[in-house]
Design an enzyme around this catalytic site. Structure first.
Site, PDB file in Angstrom:
ATOM      1  N   GLY A  10       0.835  -1.210   0.000  1.00 52.86           N
ATOM      2  CA  GLY A  10       0.000   0.000   0.000  1.00 52.86           C
ATOM      3  C   GLY A  10       0.869   1.259   0.000  1.00 52.86           C
ATOM      4  O   GLY A  10       1.869   1.332   0.704  1.00 52.86           O
ATOM      5  N   ASN A 109       4.607  -5.299   6.007  1.00 51.70           N
ATOM      6  CA  ASN A 109       4.910  -6.685   6.400  1.00 51.70           C
ATOM      7  C   ASN A 109       5.138  -7.614   5.211  1.00 51.70           C
ATOM      8  O   ASN A 109       6.081  -8.408   5.204  1.00 51.70           O
ATOM      9  CB  ASN A 109       3.749  -7.219   7.254  1.00 51.70           C
ATOM     10  CG  ASN A 109       3.821  -6.677   8.672  1.00 51.70           C
ATOM     11  OD1 ASN A 109       4.902  -6.607   9.242  1.00 51.70           O
ATOM     12  ND2 ASN A 109       2.705  -6.257   9.217  1.00 51.70           N
ATOM     13  N   ILE A 132       0.983   2.749   7.003  1.00 51.31           N
ATOM     14  CA  ILE A 132       0.141   3.591   7.879  1.00 51.31           C
ATOM     15  C   ILE A 132      -0.362   2.768   9.064  1.00 51.31           C
ATOM     16  O   ILE A 132      -0.847   3.297  10.048  1.00 51.31           O
ATOM     17  CB  ILE A 132      -1.074   4.183   7.125  1.00 51.31           C
ATOM     18  CG1 ILE A 132      -2.035   3.081   6.674  1.00 51.31           C
ATOM     19  CG2 ILE A 132      -0.658   5.100   5.997  1.00 51.31           C
ATOM     20  CD1 ILE A 132      -3.386   3.595   6.234  1.00 51.31           C
ATOM     21  N   ASP A 133      -0.235   1.432   8.962  1.00 47.01           N
ATOM     22  CA  ASP A 133      -0.796   0.545  10.002  1.00 47.01           C
ATOM     23  C   ASP A 133       0.069   0.457  11.248  1.00 47.01           C
ATOM     24  O   ASP A 133      -0.404  -0.001  12.290  1.00 47.01           O
ATOM     25  CB  ASP A 133      -0.960  -0.879   9.439  1.00 47.01           C
ATOM     26  CG  ASP A 133      -1.785  -0.897   8.174  1.00 47.01           C
ATOM     27  OD1 ASP A 133      -1.559  -1.804   7.336  1.00 47.01           O
ATOM     28  OD2 ASP A 133      -2.623  -0.008   7.994  1.00 47.01           O
ATOM     29  N   MET A 175      -8.381   2.701   9.029  1.00 44.43           N
ATOM     30  CA  MET A 175      -7.584   1.593   8.506  1.00 44.43           C
ATOM     31  C   MET A 175      -6.690   1.029   9.620  1.00 44.43           C
ATOM     32  O   MET A 175      -6.874   1.352  10.783  1.00 44.43           O
ATOM     33  CB  MET A 175      -6.756   2.065   7.308  1.00 44.43           C
ATOM     34  CG  MET A 175      -7.575   2.208   6.038  1.00 44.43           C
ATOM     35  SD  MET A 175      -6.525   2.624   4.646  1.00 44.43           S
ATOM     36  CE  MET A 175      -7.560   2.053   3.285  1.00 44.43           C
ATOM     37  N   GLU A 228     -10.498  -1.199  11.344  1.00 44.90           N
ATOM     38  CA  GLU A 228     -11.173  -1.969  10.292  1.00 44.90           C
ATOM     39  C   GLU A 228     -11.037  -3.479  10.501  1.00 44.90           C
ATOM     40  O   GLU A 228     -11.816  -4.262   9.968  1.00 44.90           O
ATOM     41  CB  GLU A 228     -10.594  -1.613   8.927  1.00 44.90           C
ATOM     42  CG  GLU A 228      -9.138  -1.990   8.779  1.00 44.90           C
ATOM     43  CD  GLU A 228      -8.587  -1.717   7.395  1.00 44.90           C
ATOM     44  OE1 GLU A 228      -9.374  -1.535   6.456  1.00 44.90           O
ATOM     45  OE2 GLU A 228      -7.363  -1.673   7.251  1.00 44.90           O
ATOM     46  N   ARG A 256     -24.760   7.232  12.820  1.00 41.68           N
ATOM     47  CA  ARG A 256     -24.298   7.350  11.433  1.00 41.68           C
ATOM     48  C   ARG A 256     -22.865   6.825  11.315  1.00 41.68           C
ATOM     49  O   ARG A 256     -22.145   6.766  12.311  1.00 41.68           O
ATOM     50  CB  ARG A 256     -24.347   8.821  10.991  1.00 41.68           C
ATOM     51  CG  ARG A 256     -25.777   9.379  10.880  1.00 41.68           C
ATOM     52  CD  ARG A 256     -26.522   8.743   9.727  1.00 41.68           C
ATOM     53  NE  ARG A 256     -27.816   9.386   9.503  1.00 41.68           N
ATOM     54  CZ  ARG A 256     -28.946   9.010  10.115  1.00 41.68           C
ATOM     55  NH1 ARG A 256     -28.911   8.011  11.006  1.00 41.68           N
ATOM     56  NH2 ARG A 256     -30.090   9.614   9.833  1.00 41.68           N
TER      57      ARG A 256
HETATM   58  O1  F6P Z   1      -1.568  -1.634   4.634  1.00 38.30           O
HETATM   59  C1  F6P Z   1      -2.139  -0.393   4.354  1.00 38.30           C
HETATM   60  C2  F6P Z   1      -3.605  -0.553   4.050  1.00 38.30           C
HETATM   61  O2  F6P Z   1      -4.146   0.691   3.780  1.00 38.30           O
HETATM   62  C3  F6P Z   1      -4.398  -1.208   5.163  1.00 38.30           C
HETATM   63  O3  F6P Z   1      -4.630  -0.320   6.246  1.00 38.30           O
HETATM   64  C4  F6P Z   1      -5.624  -1.606   4.409  1.00 38.30           C
HETATM   65  O4  F6P Z   1      -6.344  -2.638   5.057  1.00 38.30           O
HETATM   66  C5  F6P Z   1      -5.033  -2.096   3.083  1.00 38.30           C
HETATM   67  O5  F6P Z   1      -3.809  -1.385   2.911  1.00 38.30           O
HETATM   68  C6  F6P Z   1      -5.898  -1.835   1.869  1.00 38.30           C
HETATM   69  O6  F6P Z   1      -5.303  -2.554   0.793  1.00 38.30           O
HETATM   70  P1  F6P Z   1      -5.495  -2.058  -0.724  1.00 38.30           P
HETATM   71  O7  F6P Z   1      -4.698  -0.807  -0.888  1.00 38.30           O
HETATM   72  O8  F6P Z   1      -4.915  -3.209  -1.540  1.00 38.30           O
HETATM   73  O9  F6P Z   1      -6.953  -1.845  -0.945  1.00 38.30           O
END
Ligand code: F6P
Length: 338
Positions: A10, A109, A132-133, A175, A228, A256
């Site tokens: 990502g 990772n 970002i995780d 996320m 998430e 909401r």
């Molecule tokens: O690893 C970063 C991330 O944004 C996660 O937080 C999220 O679950 C995932 O990538 C989304 O994956 P993609 O960009 O393949 O939709």
């Protein structure tokens, strides 16, 4: 020496700052050549690259995304026959055809795992943690996380006014993949009333009671922040709209949903992430100059260090239930749903 740089997984703010940190240090201080490999490991398999020079490295510090492009290509994924196919040999051949002395892999990772496997082919690899995780094991943090916390915090701040105006519960999903780092840090910074972390799970009755207690204290609205990766008993991931439905049914309060999504990965890096990216990139290049490979560059107690990829790959850094922000939050009456 010639360095090849790739960004994989990502995207996030700070990748370009890292490319700049590696590239400018290599060109200016160490007199090395630098090439940028396109689209993550796809570019290594297809020999797609660009030469990086002072001109192409200019203007990157505050630029979001990655000028090299990225992909989630997993070159060592098993084929139907259980083998890894021709990719490992293609990687070895292309590494040599490109004239590389080292491959710098910027990623999370999945990238750390692939970088380890590339190093196991006998190639020189240095990896730099990006996500970002904040779930890369072995480093206090990775660039991208700090900026995403800032973005999410601002979004949560904005939800307070609409929640209080309508006397509503606002559920915002952040996320973080399988971990709750973003939900914890942005939830606490954004003054959330309820923070739901994948690592802790939750009891909806306790969530609803916390919200109803606020009403009794004259606060007929609440902000609920969830990661998430929230699941039922570590099985099926729960959607923010489902959590909202459970809250509205259980409290009778209009609820909401906001899914912040990819906004958390967009735009310019924070000053913190720019400097972290610069430090990680520069130290990666220094490691290469010393011939130290098979390592992930990391931040430990504000010092840049390195850790063998063999100790990093396959691990996940989750939020510790005794994290200081959780302890402090609970003492202040913030509900973590458990
Ligand atoms: O690893 C970063 C991330 O944004 C996660 O937080 C999220 O679950 C995932 O990538 C989304 O994956 P993609 O960009 O393949 O939709």
């Amino acid at each position: 020496m010639r360095i090849g740089i790739l960004s994989s997984g990502g995207d996030c703010p700070g990748i370009n700052a890292t490319i700049r940190g590696v590239g400018k240090t290599a060109l200016t201080h160490f007199g090395m050549d630098v090439i940028g490999i396109k689209s993550g490991f796809q570019g290594l398999l297809n020999k797609e690259y660009i030469l990086l020079d002072d001109e192409s490295l200019s203007g990157l510090l505050n630029l979001g995304g990655t000028i090299l492009g990225t992909s989630r290509e997993k070159p060592f994924k098993k084929l139907r026959d259980g083998s890894e196919g021709e990719n490992p040999q293609i990687i070895i051949d292309n590494y040599k055809k490109l004239g590389l002395d080292c491959l710098v892999c910027i990623g999370g990772n999945g990238t750390q795992k692939t970088a380890y496997k590339v190093s196991q082919l006998g190639l020189n690899v240095i990896s730099i943690p990006k996500t970002i995780d904040n779930d890369v094991w072995g480093t206090d943090t990775a660039f991208g996380f700090h900026t995403a916390v800032d973005i999410a915090t601002e979004a949560i701040d904005r939800l307070h006014s609409t929640a209080s105006s309508h006397k509503r519960v606002m559920v915002i999903e952040l996320m973080g993949h399988k971990t709750g780092w973003l939900a914890l840090y942005a939830g606490m910074a954004g003054g959330a009333d309820v923070i739901l972390l994948p690592e802790l799970g939750f009891n909806i009755e306790k969530v609803n009671k916390a919200i109803q207690n606020r009403v009794l204290k004259g606060k007929p609205y609440s902000i609920v922040v969830m990661g998430e990766g929230l699941t039922i008993d570590n099985q099926k991931r729960l959607s923010a709209s489902y959590i909202s439905q459970l809250i509205e049914e259980g409290t009778g309060i209009e609820t909401r949903t906001t899914i912040l999504g990819y906004v958390q990965r967009g735009g310019s890096p924070s000053a913190f992430d720019r400097n972290l990216a610069t430090r990680l990139g520069g130290h990666a290049t220094e490691m290469i100059s010393k011939g130290k490979f098979g390592q992930m560059i990391c931040l430990v107690n504000d010092e840049i260090q390195s850790i063998p990829l063999s100790e990093v790959y396959g691990k996940l850094k989750s939020v510790n239930p005794d994290h200081d922000l959780i302890i402090q939050g609970k003492r202040m009456g913030i509900s973590f749903g458990v």
